[in-house]
Design a protein around this motif. Structure first.
Motif, PDB file in Angstrom:
ATOM      1  N   PHE A   1       0.850  -1.185   0.000  1.00 51.31           N
ATOM      2  CA  PHE A   1       0.000   0.000   0.000  1.00 51.31           C
ATOM      3  C   PHE A   1       0.888   1.238   0.000  1.00 51.31           C
ATOM      4  CE2 PHE A   1      -2.298  -3.332   2.229  1.00 51.31           C
ATOM      5  CZ  PHE A   1      -3.554  -3.275   1.649  1.00 51.31           C
ATOM      6  N   ALA A   2       0.626   2.168  -0.896  1.00 45.03           N
ATOM      7  CA  ALA A   2       1.336   3.452  -0.904  1.00 45.03           C
ATOM      8  C   ALA A   2       0.517   4.431  -0.074  1.00 45.03           C
ATOM      9  CB  ALA A   2       1.495   3.961  -2.327  1.00 45.03           C
ATOM     10  N   VAL A   3       1.149   5.028   0.927  1.00 46.73           N
ATOM     11  CA  VAL A   3       0.459   5.949   1.832  1.00 46.73           C
ATOM     12  C   VAL A   3       1.076   7.335   1.729  1.00 46.73           C
ATOM     13  CG1 VAL A   3      -0.216   4.104   3.420  1.00 46.73           C
ATOM     14  CG2 VAL A   3       1.932   5.301   3.798  1.00 46.73           C
ATOM     15  N   GLY A   4       0.311   8.342   2.104  1.00 47.06           N
ATOM     16  CA  GLY A   4       0.776   9.715   2.018  1.00 47.06           C
ATOM     17  C   GLY A   4       1.817  10.080   3.050  1.00 47.06           C
ATOM     18  N   ASP A   5       1.766   9.457   4.233  1.00 46.52           N
ATOM     19  CA  ASP A   5       2.675   9.804   5.320  1.00 46.52           C
ATOM     20  C   ASP A   5       2.982   8.537   6.107  1.00 46.52           C
ATOM     21  OD1 ASP A   5       3.869  10.660   7.723  1.00 46.52           O
ATOM     22  OD2 ASP A   5       2.734  12.519   7.740  1.00 46.52           O
ATOM     23  N   LEU A   6       4.180   8.007   5.924  1.00 46.28           N
ATOM     24  CA  LEU A   6       4.555   6.745   6.561  1.00 46.28           C
ATOM     25  C   LEU A   6       4.580   6.866   8.088  1.00 46.28           C
ATOM     26  CD1 LEU A   6       5.251   3.923   5.511  1.00 46.28           C
ATOM     27  CD2 LEU A   6       7.658   4.548   5.667  1.00 46.28           C
TER      28      LEU A   6
ATOM     29  N   GLN B   1       6.485  -4.278  11.858  1.00 43.34           N
ATOM     30  CA  GLN B   1       7.926  -4.087  11.810  1.00 43.34           C
ATOM     31  C   GLN B   1       8.185  -2.797  11.051  1.00 43.34           C
ATOM     32  OE1 GLN B   1       9.135  -7.654   9.841  1.00 43.34           O
ATOM     33  NE2 GLN B   1       8.798  -8.932  11.643  1.00 43.34           N
ATOM     34  N   GLU B   2       9.201  -2.074  11.490  1.00 43.66           N
ATOM     35  CA  GLU B   2       9.444  -0.753  10.910  1.00 43.66           C
ATOM     36  C   GLU B   2      10.894  -0.624  10.462  1.00 43.66           C
ATOM     37  OE1 GLU B   2       8.551   3.876  12.215  1.00 43.66           O
ATOM     38  OE2 GLU B   2       8.470   2.305  13.715  1.00 43.66           O
ATOM     39  N   SER B   3      11.075  -0.067   9.277  1.00 41.33           N
ATOM     40  CA  SER B   3      12.393   0.339   8.799  1.00 41.33           C
ATOM     41  C   SER B   3      12.233   1.784   8.335  1.00 41.33           C
ATOM     42  CB  SER B   3      12.865  -0.579   7.672  1.00 41.33           C
ATOM     43  OG  SER B   3      12.211  -0.272   6.467  1.00 41.33           O
ATOM     44  N   PRO B   4      13.296   2.453   7.952  1.00 39.41           N
ATOM     45  CA  PRO B   4      13.150   3.854   7.551  1.00 39.41           C
ATOM     46  C   PRO B   4      12.189   4.088   6.384  1.00 39.41           C
ATOM     47  CG  PRO B   4      15.450   3.374   7.986  1.00 39.41           C
ATOM     48  CD  PRO B   4      14.714   2.059   8.038  1.00 39.41           C
ATOM     49  N   THR B   5      12.009   3.099   5.502  1.00 39.95           N
ATOM     50  CA  THR B   5      11.182   3.316   4.320  1.00 39.95           C
ATOM     51  C   THR B   5       9.990   2.374   4.187  1.00 39.95           C
ATOM     52  OG1 THR B   5      12.604   1.866   3.007  1.00 39.95           O
ATOM     53  CG2 THR B   5      13.133   4.224   2.986  1.00 39.95           C
ATOM     54  N   VAL B   6       9.848   1.426   5.131  1.00 36.64           N
ATOM     55  CA  VAL B   6       8.802   0.403   5.003  1.00 36.64           C
ATOM     56  C   VAL B   6       8.204   0.073   6.368  1.00 36.64           C
ATOM     57  CG1 VAL B   6       8.364  -2.012   4.377  1.00 36.64           C
ATOM     58  CG2 VAL B   6       9.947  -0.671   3.011  1.00 36.64           C
ATOM     59  N   LEU B   7       6.882  -0.068   6.397  1.00 34.50           N
ATOM     60  CA  LEU B   7       6.187  -0.655   7.546  1.00 34.50           C
ATOM     61  C   LEU B   7       5.650  -1.993   7.059  1.00 34.50           C
ATOM     62  CD1 LEU B   7       4.029   2.393   8.727  1.00 34.50           C
ATOM     63  CD2 LEU B   7       6.321   1.738   9.497  1.00 34.50           C
ATOM     64  N   ARG B   8       5.803  -3.026   7.870  1.00 37.24           N
ATOM     65  CA  ARG B   8       5.369  -4.355   7.448  1.00 37.24           C
ATOM     66  C   ARG B   8       4.542  -5.005   8.534  1.00 37.24           C
ATOM     67  NH1 ARG B   8       9.660  -8.946   6.668  1.00 37.24           N
ATOM     68  NH2 ARG B   8       8.271 -10.609   7.265  1.00 37.24           N
ATOM     69  N   VAL B   9       3.319  -5.393   8.164  1.00 39.76           N
ATOM     70  CA  VAL B   9       2.427  -6.130   9.068  1.00 39.76           C
ATOM     71  C   VAL B   9       2.473  -7.574   8.587  1.00 39.76           C
ATOM     72  CG1 VAL B   9       0.074  -6.377   9.913  1.00 39.76           C
ATOM     73  CG2 VAL B   9       0.971  -4.094   9.385  1.00 39.76           C
ATOM     74  N   THR B  10       2.991  -8.451   9.440  1.00 37.86           N
ATOM     75  CA  THR B  10       3.113  -9.855   9.047  1.00 37.86           C
ATOM     76  C   THR B  10       1.734 -10.522   9.071  1.00 37.86           C
ATOM     77  OG1 THR B  10       3.669 -10.475  11.301  1.00 37.86           O
ATOM     78  CG2 THR B  10       5.508 -10.056   9.804  1.00 37.86           C
ATOM     79  N   PRO B  11       1.605 -11.615   8.342  1.00 34.86           N
ATOM     80  CA  PRO B  11       0.288 -12.253   8.207  1.00 34.86           C
ATOM     81  C   PRO B  11      -0.300 -12.692   9.545  1.00 34.86           C
ATOM     82  CG  PRO B  11       1.824 -13.163   6.613  1.00 34.86           C
ATOM     83  CD  PRO B  11       2.619 -12.298   7.539  1.00 34.86           C
ATOM     84  N   GLY B  12      -1.574 -12.401   9.694  1.00 36.39           N
ATOM     85  CA  GLY B  12      -2.345 -12.893  10.822  1.00 36.39           C
ATOM     86  C   GLY B  12      -3.257 -14.006  10.337  1.00 36.39           C
ATOM     87  N   PRO B  13      -4.031 -14.587  11.225  1.00 37.30           N
ATOM     88  CA  PRO B  13      -4.950 -15.651  10.816  1.00 37.30           C
ATOM     89  C   PRO B  13      -5.879 -15.178   9.694  1.00 37.30           C
ATOM     90  CG  PRO B  13      -4.863 -15.482  13.194  1.00 37.30           C
ATOM     91  CD  PRO B  13      -4.103 -14.302  12.638  1.00 37.30           C
ATOM     92  N   GLY B  14      -5.913 -15.929   8.613  1.00 40.14           N
ATOM     93  CA  GLY B  14      -6.787 -15.603   7.496  1.00 40.14           C
ATOM     94  C   GLY B  14      -6.260 -14.520   6.572  1.00 40.14           C
ATOM     95  N   GLN B  15      -5.132 -13.917   6.902  1.00 43.23           N
ATOM     96  CA  GLN B  15      -4.581 -12.838   6.081  1.00 43.23           C
ATOM     97  C   GLN B  15      -3.753 -13.394   4.935  1.00 43.23           C
ATOM     98  OE1 GLN B  15      -2.865  -9.623   8.327  1.00 43.23           O
ATOM     99  NE2 GLN B  15      -1.361  -9.237   6.743  1.00 43.23           N
ATOM    100  N   GLY B  16      -2.868 -14.334   5.203  1.00 38.56           N
ATOM    101  CA  GLY B  16      -2.131 -15.021   4.157  1.00 38.56           C
ATOM    102  C   GLY B  16      -0.870 -14.363   3.637  1.00 38.56           C
TER     103      GLY B  16
ATOM    104  N   ARG C   1      -0.692   5.544  13.723  1.00 40.31           N
ATOM    105  CA  ARG C   1      -2.023   4.907  13.764  1.00 40.31           C
ATOM    106  C   ARG C   1      -1.913   3.445  14.156  1.00 40.31           C
ATOM    107  NH1 ARG C   1      -6.673   7.180  10.326  1.00 40.31           N
ATOM    108  NH2 ARG C   1      -6.117   9.367  10.258  1.00 40.31           N
ATOM    109  N   PHE C   2      -0.909   2.759  13.630  1.00 42.13           N
ATOM    110  CA  PHE C   2      -0.706   1.364  14.008  1.00 42.13           C
ATOM    111  C   PHE C   2      -0.434   1.255  15.504  1.00 42.13           C
ATOM    112  CE2 PHE C   2       1.015  -0.193   9.625  1.00 42.13           C
ATOM    113  CZ  PHE C   2      -0.264  -0.149   9.109  1.00 42.13           C
ATOM    114  N   ARG C   3       0.468   2.090  16.006  1.00 38.37           N
ATOM    115  CA  ARG C   3       0.788   2.059  17.443  1.00 38.37           C
ATOM    116  C   ARG C   3      -0.453   2.357  18.282  1.00 38.37           C
ATOM    117  NH1 ARG C   3       5.083   5.283  15.592  1.00 38.37           N
ATOM    118  NH2 ARG C   3       6.922   4.010  15.224  1.00 38.37           N
ATOM    119  N   ASP C   4      -1.176   3.407  17.911  1.00 42.73           N
ATOM    120  CA  ASP C   4      -2.382   3.787  18.654  1.00 42.73           C
ATOM    121  C   ASP C   4      -3.446   2.698  18.622  1.00 42.73           C
ATOM    122  OD1 ASP C   4      -1.132   6.212  19.146  1.00 42.73           O
ATOM    123  OD2 ASP C   4      -2.340   7.342  17.700  1.00 42.73           O
ATOM    124  N   GLY C   5      -3.511   1.968  17.515  1.00 37.07           N
ATOM    125  CA  GLY C   5      -4.507   0.914  17.362  1.00 37.07           C
ATOM    126  C   GLY C   5      -4.054  -0.447  17.841  1.00 37.07           C
ATOM    127  N   GLY C   6      -2.827  -0.527  18.343  1.00 34.92           N
ATOM    128  CA  GLY C   6      -2.321  -1.803  18.834  1.00 34.92           C
ATOM    129  C   GLY C   6      -1.970  -2.793  17.739  1.00 34.92           C
TER     130      GLY C   6
END
Length: 103
Positions: free
Chosen positions: A58-63, A78-93, A69-74
Motif C-alpha cells: 500500500f502506498a500511503v501519504g505519510d509513513l 515491523q518498521e524500517s526507515p522506508t517500510v512498515l510491514r504487518v506480518t500475516p495474521g490468521p486468514g490474512q495469508g 495509527r498502528f501504534r495507537d490501534g495496537g
C-alpha cells in the motif's frame, strides 16, 4: 506465463521494474518480482514454493502517520526507515507492506 496472459486480458501491458515487472491497472498496480528483489525492497523472505503471493503493498501519504495509527490501534508491525510491514495474521495469508507514495 498464465498470470501474464490473465493481466493482458485486462488490457495491462508489462513495464520493467528492478527485479521483475509491473502492471499498472485502473485501480492499482501489480508488481511481480524475484524473491531476491522482494527481500531487498520490502524485507520479505520467500518460502521457495514456486510462484507465491508475498505481499500486498500500500502506498500511503505519510509513513510516520501510518506508524502512529498502528501504534495507537495496537497493530503489531515491523518498521524500517522506508517500510512498515504487518506480518500475516490468521486468514490474512500475506504481508501487508506500507511505503510512502512516490517511493
Amino acid at each position: 506465463a498464465a498470470f501474464a496472459s490473465l493481466l493482458s486480458l485486462a488490457g495491462a501491458q508489462p513495464e520493467s521494474v528492478e527485479g521483475g515487472f509491473a502492471y499498472q491497472l485502473p485501480n492499482g498496480r501489480i508488481e511481480v518480482m524475484s524473491p531476491t528483489a522482494a527481500a531487498d525492497r520490502y524485507g520479505i523472505a520467500a518460502t521457495g514454493k514456486g510462484i507465491e503471493a508475498g505481499s500486498v503493498v500500500f502506498a500511503v501519504g505519510d509513513l510516520e502517520a501510518t506508524a502512529r495509527r498502528f501504534r495507537d490501534g495496537g497493530v503489531s508491525f515491523q518498521e524500517s526507515p522506508t517500510v512498515l510491514r504487518v506480518t500475516p495474521g490468521p486468514g490474512q495469508g500475506v504481508d501487508f507492506v506500507f511505503v510512502e507514495a512516490g517511493q
